[in-house]
Design an enzyme around this catalytic site. Sequence first.
Site, PDB file in Angstrom:
ATOM      1  CD  GLU A 180      36.168 -13.880  68.742  1.00  0.00           C
ATOM      2  OE1 GLU A 180      35.759 -12.777  69.178  1.00  0.00           O
ATOM      3  OE2 GLU A 180      35.845 -14.073  67.475  1.00  0.00           O
ATOM      4  CE  LYS A 225      34.594  -8.928  61.858  1.00  0.00           C
ATOM      5  NZ  LYS A 225      34.333  -8.642  63.256  1.00  0.00           N
ATOM      6  CG  HIS A 251      35.941  -8.702  58.290  1.00  0.00           C
ATOM      7  ND1 HIS A 251      36.177  -7.436  59.025  1.00  0.00           N
ATOM      8  CD2 HIS A 251      37.171  -9.488  58.483  1.00  0.00           C
ATOM      9  CE1 HIS A 251      37.301  -7.662  59.752  1.00  0.00           C
ATOM     10  NE2 HIS A 251      37.755  -8.880  59.317  1.00  0.00           N
ATOM     11  CB  CYS A 300      40.626  -7.129  60.990  1.00  0.00           C
ATOM     12  SG  CYS A 300      40.848  -7.812  59.362  1.00  0.00           S
ATOM     13  CG  HIS A 330      37.493 -10.770  64.976  1.00  0.00           C
ATOM     14  ND1 HIS A 330      37.486  -9.420  64.391  1.00  0.00           N
ATOM     15  CD2 HIS A 330      38.397 -11.410  63.928  1.00  0.00           C
ATOM     16  CE1 HIS A 330      38.232  -9.417  63.510  1.00  0.00           C
ATOM     17  NE2 HIS A 330      38.595 -10.589  63.254  1.00  0.00           N
ATOM     18  CG  PHE A 344      45.651 -10.914  57.994  1.00  0.00           C
ATOM     19  CD1 PHE A 344      44.838 -11.775  58.354  1.00  0.00           C
ATOM     20  CD2 PHE A 344      45.724 -10.922  56.509  1.00  0.00           C
ATOM     21  CE1 PHE A 344      43.948 -12.715  57.873  1.00  0.00           C
ATOM     22  CE2 PHE A 344      44.895 -11.694  55.644  1.00  0.00           C
ATOM     23  CZ  PHE A 344      44.092 -12.669  56.138  1.00  0.00           C
TER      24      PHE A 344
END
Length: 413
Positions: A313, A334, A339, A162, A302, A399
Site C-alpha cells: 500500500e 483496523k 478487520h 474487503c 487499508h 481479495f
Amino acid sequence: MTKRIVVTGIGATSAIGGTAPENWANLLAGMSGTRTLEHDWVQQYELPVTFAAEAIVRPEEVLPRHEAKRLDPSSQFALIAAREAWADAGSPEVVPERLGIDFATGIGGLWTLLDAWDTLREKGPRRVMPLTVPMLMPNAAAGNLSLQFHARAYAQTVVSACASSTESIIHAFHHLQDGDADIVIAGGTESAIHPITMASFASAQALSRRNDDPATASRPGAIDRDGFVMGEGAAALILETEEHAKARGAKIYGYVLGGGVTADAYHITGNDPEGNGAARAVTQALEEAGITADQVTHINAHATSTPVGDPNEYVALRKVFGERIDEIPVSATKASTGHLLGGTGALEAIFSLLALRDRVAPPTINMTEPDPAVPFRLSGDATPLGDGPQFAISNSFGFGGHNAVAVFAGVDY
C-alpha cells in the site's frame, strides 16, 4: 450538472462501540477491540488463533427476538447501524421511489449457511428452516433494509471482499449524481468470526497469532506485525444531494467527492507489489473529486497489519503522492477495530468524515518499532490536521484484486 453529495447521518457497531459516537470516542482514546474468544468451538476445533474483534454490543441486546431470529447476524448488524444512521439524519421524509439502498458485504450469511448444513446432516432436510436462503444470501442485508425503510428506488449489493462497502459508497454517490434517488442508505456489514473462516485465514497465514496478547495483535506499519485480526459489525451512512439536505435543514458531516475502482488482475489473494492497480484507483478518485494529491490532508489506510499488504500500500501511495506521502497524517484504524472485511470501508469512511470534522487524525495503536518499508506518518496519538479546507481519502483493497478509494471533504469545502 454535477451535484454536491453530502453525508447527513452515520451509524456504526463494532468491537469498540455500539454506536458511531462511541466508536469515534473509543478510537480517539486508543481502545483495542480485540479480545480472546469465549466460545466452546475455539477449543473444540483446536483453532490456532483464539482471538478476534467481536462486536462489543451483541445484536440480541438491541433487536427484538422476533426480528432477530429472521435475520443472519450480518443482516442484524446492518439493521442496527442503518437505524442509527437514519435517526441521526433526522428520519427524513422521502418518497419511497426516491430512496435507495447500497449495502455491501464480503461474505454474507455465513452463520446461517453453515448452521443449516449442520442441521441437514444431523437432523435431516425437514428441519432446515424455510428462511435459510433469504437469510444467507449476500443481498439479504440490502433487501431487509429496503423493506425496513420502504426504499423503492433501488436496492443493490456489492460483494468485492474487503473493498465492498467503499464501492457501495462510490456507487451511491453515482446514483445520486445520476438522479436515481434523493437519499441513499449506503454501507456494509460482516459477521464472519466463525470456525471455518478463522481456520481458513489462519491456514493461509493471514491472521496474527498473538494468542497471548490479543489486544496488541493488530500492528499496522510495525516491523513485528504478523497478520490481521478478524472483526465484525456494520456501518451505515445517509447520503443525499446537498440541495435536498439543505431544503430539509439537515446537519451535514461532510461531502463525498467521488471515488475510484480498479482491479489488479495479479493474484486472487495478494495485491500487486508494484501497487499499480491501487495507485490507479487513488488517481481516479482524485480526478473525479476534482482535487489534486497536494490537497489531501488525511489518509485512512487499508493497512491490515499483514507483512506483505502494508508495504504494498505504501508503494502504491508513493506513486501518487511522491515524497509527500511521508508528511500526510495517516491512520490505520483496523489496529483498534479489527478487520470487518466487507464492512470495513464504510466504518473507515465514517472515521474519515469525523477526522475532517474534528480536524484530527485518529491514533494508530500498537505501534512498536516502525517498519522502514512502511514509513507512513502513523502516530500512537491523535494528530491535529490544521486549518483550512480538509480532504481525506479512504482506501480499501480486497481479495480478488479489488481496489476502491473514496474521497471526502470537510464542511468548509
